[in-house]
Design a protein around this motif. Structure first.
Motif, PDB file in Angstrom:
ATOM      1  N   MET A   1     143.021  93.211  88.435  1.00  0.00           N
ATOM      2  CA  MET A   1     142.427  92.103  88.596  1.00  0.00           C
ATOM      3  C   MET A   1     142.088  91.564  87.106  1.00  0.00           C
ATOM      4  N   SER A   2     143.023  90.344  86.710  1.00  0.00           N
ATOM      5  CA  SER A   2     143.229  89.903  85.292  1.00  0.00           C
ATOM      6  C   SER A   2     142.631  88.311  85.213  1.00  0.00           C
ATOM      7  N   ALA A   3     142.145  88.270  84.003  1.00  0.00           N
ATOM      8  CA  ALA A   3     141.586  86.883  83.685  1.00  0.00           C
ATOM      9  C   ALA A   3     142.814  85.729  83.836  1.00  0.00           C
ATOM     10  N   ALA A   4     142.473  84.811  84.729  1.00  0.00           N
ATOM     11  CA  ALA A   4     143.530  83.762  84.731  1.00  0.00           C
ATOM     12  C   ALA A   4     142.882  82.517  84.366  1.00  0.00           C
ATOM     13  N   ILE A   5     142.628  82.291  83.116  1.00  0.00           N
ATOM     14  CA  ILE A   5     141.787  81.121  82.733  1.00  0.00           C
ATOM     15  C   ILE A   5     142.808  80.202  81.729  1.00  0.00           C
ATOM     16  N   PRO A  47     120.601 109.016  81.702  1.00  0.00           N
ATOM     17  CA  PRO A  47     120.616 110.085  80.711  1.00  0.00           C
ATOM     18  C   PRO A  47     121.088 109.191  79.470  1.00  0.00           C
ATOM     19  N   GLY A  48     120.786 109.843  78.137  1.00  0.00           N
ATOM     20  CA  GLY A  48     121.157 108.890  76.906  1.00  0.00           C
ATOM     21  C   GLY A  48     122.536 108.688  76.617  1.00  0.00           C
ATOM     22  N   GLU A  49     123.474 109.911  77.075  1.00  0.00           N
ATOM     23  CA  GLU A  49     124.860 109.875  76.826  1.00  0.00           C
ATOM     24  C   GLU A  49     125.489 108.778  77.673  1.00  0.00           C
ATOM     25  N   ALA A  50     124.800 108.538  78.874  1.00  0.00           N
ATOM     26  CA  ALA A  50     125.310 107.508  79.833  1.00  0.00           C
ATOM     27  C   ALA A  50     125.115 105.976  79.111  1.00  0.00           C
ATOM     28  N   LEU A  51     123.911 105.729  78.371  1.00  0.00           N
ATOM     29  CA  LEU A  51     123.489 104.743  77.796  1.00  0.00           C
ATOM     30  C   LEU A  51     124.238 104.403  76.404  1.00  0.00           C
ATOM     31  N   ASN A  52     124.368 105.459  75.614  1.00  0.00           N
ATOM     32  CA  ASN A  52     125.082 105.232  74.414  1.00  0.00           C
ATOM     33  C   ASN A  52     126.659 105.520  74.549  1.00  0.00           C
ATOM     34  N   GLY A  53     127.078 105.769  75.683  1.00  0.00           N
ATOM     35  CA  GLY A  53     128.501 105.959  75.741  1.00  0.00           C
ATOM     36  C   GLY A  53     129.180 104.974  76.676  1.00  0.00           C
ATOM     37  N   ASP A  54     129.497 105.111  77.859  1.00  0.00           N
ATOM     38  CA  ASP A  54     130.078 104.326  78.948  1.00  0.00           C
ATOM     39  C   ASP A  54     129.551 102.848  79.068  1.00  0.00           C
ATOM     40  N   ILE A  55     128.114 102.974  79.178  1.00  0.00           N
ATOM     41  CA  ILE A  55     127.530 101.621  79.376  1.00  0.00           C
ATOM     42  C   ILE A  55     127.560 100.669  78.257  1.00  0.00           C
ATOM     43  N   THR A  56     127.277 101.198  76.929  1.00  0.00           N
ATOM     44  CA  THR A  56     127.650 100.618  75.939  1.00  0.00           C
ATOM     45  C   THR A  56     128.897  99.865  75.563  1.00  0.00           C
ATOM     46  N   THR A  57     130.065 100.828  75.959  1.00  0.00           N
ATOM     47  CA  THR A  57     131.249 100.524  76.073  1.00  0.00           C
ATOM     48  C   THR A  57     131.577  99.225  76.846  1.00  0.00           C
ATOM     49  N   VAL A  58     131.231  99.369  78.049  1.00  0.00           N
ATOM     50  CA  VAL A  58     131.431  98.181  79.037  1.00  0.00           C
ATOM     51  C   VAL A  58     130.941  97.018  78.496  1.00  0.00           C
ATOM     52  N   THR A  59     129.555  97.194  78.259  1.00  0.00           N
ATOM     53  CA  THR A  59     128.800  95.658  77.941  1.00  0.00           C
ATOM     54  C   THR A  59     129.801  95.232  76.744  1.00  0.00           C
ATOM     55  N   ARG A  60     130.248  95.845  75.710  1.00  0.00           N
ATOM     56  CA  ARG A  60     130.759  95.485  74.722  1.00  0.00           C
ATOM     57  C   ARG A  60     132.204  94.944  75.336  1.00  0.00           C
ATOM     58  N   VAL A  61     132.854  95.358  76.217  1.00  0.00           N
ATOM     59  CA  VAL A  61     134.090  94.736  76.922  1.00  0.00           C
ATOM     60  C   VAL A  61     133.680  93.468  77.597  1.00  0.00           C
ATOM     61  N   GLU A  80     139.988  95.298  84.103  1.00  0.00           N
ATOM     62  CA  GLU A  80     140.653  96.554  84.451  1.00  0.00           C
ATOM     63  C   GLU A  80     139.598  97.562  84.187  1.00  0.00           C
ATOM     64  N   ARG A  81     139.248  97.472  82.865  1.00  0.00           N
ATOM     65  CA  ARG A  81     138.202  98.528  82.032  1.00  0.00           C
ATOM     66  C   ARG A  81     136.738  98.453  82.882  1.00  0.00           C
ATOM     67  N   VAL A  82     136.249  97.211  83.168  1.00  0.00           N
ATOM     68  CA  VAL A  82     135.165  96.938  83.969  1.00  0.00           C
ATOM     69  C   VAL A  82     135.071  97.445  85.334  1.00  0.00           C
ATOM     70  N   GLN A  83     136.396  97.310  86.159  1.00  0.00           N
ATOM     71  CA  GLN A  83     136.641  97.799  87.395  1.00  0.00           C
ATOM     72  C   GLN A  83     136.507  99.238  87.348  1.00  0.00           C
ATOM     73  N   ASP A  84     137.101 100.064  86.438  1.00  0.00           N
ATOM     74  CA  ASP A  84     137.248 101.445  86.289  1.00  0.00           C
ATOM     75  C   ASP A  84     135.867 101.917  86.031  1.00  0.00           C
ATOM     76  N   ALA A  85     134.984 101.307  85.355  1.00  0.00           N
ATOM     77  CA  ALA A  85     133.545 101.697  85.167  1.00  0.00           C
ATOM     78  C   ALA A  85     132.744 101.605  86.211  1.00  0.00           C
ATOM     79  N   ALA A  86     132.949 100.623  87.021  1.00  0.00           N
ATOM     80  CA  ALA A  86     132.341 100.488  88.227  1.00  0.00           C
ATOM     81  C   ALA A  86     132.653 101.290  89.249  1.00  0.00           C
ATOM     82  N   ALA A  87     133.804 101.783  89.477  1.00  0.00           N
ATOM     83  CA  ALA A  87     134.341 102.943  90.396  1.00  0.00           C
ATOM     84  C   ALA A  87     133.292 104.325  89.845  1.00  0.00           C
ATOM     85  N   ASP A  88     133.454 104.325  88.519  1.00  0.00           N
ATOM     86  CA  ASP A  88     132.767 105.566  87.899  1.00  0.00           C
ATOM     87  C   ASP A  88     131.068 105.622  88.571  1.00  0.00           C
ATOM     88  N   TRP A  89     130.614 104.531  88.228  1.00  0.00           N
ATOM     89  CA  TRP A  89     129.162 104.062  88.710  1.00  0.00           C
ATOM     90  C   TRP A  89     128.860 104.462  90.247  1.00  0.00           C
TER      91      TRP A  89
END
Length: 422
Positions: A1-5, A47-61, A80-89
């Motif tokens: 899924m890509s942005a189509a703006i 866990p702290g590693e989730a907050l400081n790692g993946d979640i912070t990265t996806v928030t930045r994206v 696509e990066r957001v979707q990958d994170a959602a699948a992991d969650w």
């Protein structure tokens, strides 16, 4: 899924792009994650590693994607990066409502930051910010939902395949221990082996409807109810006509099984009939075979919708076993083939507990007519329906005839249920 703006003009305030307060995505993303911990309760337990790692990265994206949309630019590849994170969650079991709540909390915080530098009287700018934030929110929540649901479907499919394989192994008499460990399913020491009969839904007989579609819907409703009632504790092989359930004996009482069939009947919208036996894993093939033989007897004899135990069907079961006795009793009523009204009268006489007046009312005839027909049955068959011995033979003959699927016992009027249960 890509942005189509499509390219849109920059939104500015006081000569600066409105996205300026969000440009330092690293600082803002850390602030947002801290906000999640304080305001989204489930996030505080991560866990702290989730907050400081993946979640912070996806928030930045998500921030970078939102900035690009505020500036009227396309930023391909970010969803696509957001979707990958959602699948992991989804795989980690983080509830989707927690994820969506955090996304909305992030957008509210971002909206507050954007409005801090916008003049309150600049209505057009505020409206433009709101519209583009709504577009960004729509894109991100859609990306998360699609990926999350896709991952769940994949997991469910894998689990269903594992359950199907393990159940087939148990019913086939194979050693399922290694397979169970590989599937992550713990074998019970003893199971309730339940044979189910799902009769056709009334709409399956409607020529204006697709019978296969109606049958599949019936099955899906039953499977959904089964999943809701039993969770991951049941092993099942079901089709539109019925099937087999294996339920751990320590997890389900007799009352639980009775209630399960009541709820399955309501969900499937048909009168479900079931027979249950208890068995250790190595005994399951034989127990399943016996249970299906018994539920077939129940179906042929028109038994009511409920769970039957073997002792309730011992008489009927024994009568249907091959042998000279069954052959003899089966032939007792052959002489009435040319007199269907006599077969119908005998059947109703037994169904009304030998009450002549009730039999007459059910058949819409006079009591004298019932008496005459009962005498004719004695004359033709040699057994009197008014004599205990004769009645036993005639009743047994009717049971065998119903199981054989012939004659009046099998040819009742539409919607009528006949039962010869003990």
């Amino acid at each position: 899924m890509s942005a189509a703006i499509s390219a849109e003009p920059f939104l500015t305030s006081s000569g600066q792009p409105v996205s300026t307060p969000l440009k330092d995505v690293r600082t803002v993303s850390r602030r947002m994650v801290g906000h999640f911990v304080e305001n989204v309760v489930p996030c505080a337990t991560l866990p702290g590693e989730a907050l400081n790692g993946d979640i912070t990265t996806v928030t930045r994206v998500c921030l970078e994607l939102t900035n690009s949309m505020l500036d009227g630019r396309d930023l391909p590849g970010r969803t696509e990066r957001v979707q990958d994170a959602a699948a992991d969650w989804a795989r980690e079991g983080i509830p989707i409502d927690t994820i969506q709540h955090a996304i909305h909390e992030g957008f509210k915080l971002g909206f507050d930051l954007l409005l801090a530098d916008v003049a309150t009287h600049d209505y057009a700018t505020v409206a433009g910010i709101a519209r583009r934030l709504m577009d960004a929110l729509d894109m991100i929540t859609s990306a998360v939902s699609v990926a999350y649901v896709r991952e769940l479907r994949s997991a469910v499919s894998e689990h269903h395949t594992a359950v199907h394989t393990l159940t087939s192994a148990l019913l086939g008499g194979q050693n399922p221990s290694t397979m169970a460990r590989g599937c992550g399913i713990e074998l019970a020491d003893r199971y309730h082996v339940m044979a189910l009969e799902l009769p056709p839904h009334p709409e399956e007989l409607d020529s204006s409807l697709d019978a296969q579609v109606v049958a599949r819907r019936k099955l899906r409703r039953a499977q959904t109810e089964l999943a809701d009632r039993c969770g991951g504790k049941v092993l099942s092989l079901l089709s539109v006509d019925g099937g087999t359930l294996l339920l751990p004996a320590t997890e389900f009482s007799d009352a639980d099984l009775d209630q399960l069939v009541v709820h399955l009947s309501a969900a499937a919208q048909v009168p479900v009939k079931a027979v249950v036996l208890a068995a250790a894993p190595r005994e399951i093939p034989r127990a399943a075979e016996q249970a299906h033989e018994l539920v077939d007897i129940v179906q042929r004899l028109g038994g009511e919708s409920k769970v039957y135990r073997p002792h309730e069907l011992a008489f009927e079961y024994q009568l249907t076993r091959p042998g000279p006795a069954r052959d003899y009793l089966s032939a007792v009523l052959d002489s009435l083939e040319e007199h269907p009204e006599l077969l119908q009268t005998l059947e109703m006489y037994i169904a009304t507990n030998m009450q002549r007046s009730r039999t007459a009312r059910k058949l819409y005839v006079h009591t004298n007519t019932v008496d005459y027909r009962l005498k004719r049955i004695e004359q033709i068959t040699g057994f009197s329906p008014s004599d205990v011995t004769g009645l036993c033979y005639l009743r047994a003959a009717l049971l065998i005839r119903a199981h054989r699927g012939t004659g009046a016992a099998a040819a009742g009027s539409p919607g009528e249920t006949r039962s010869f249960a003990v």
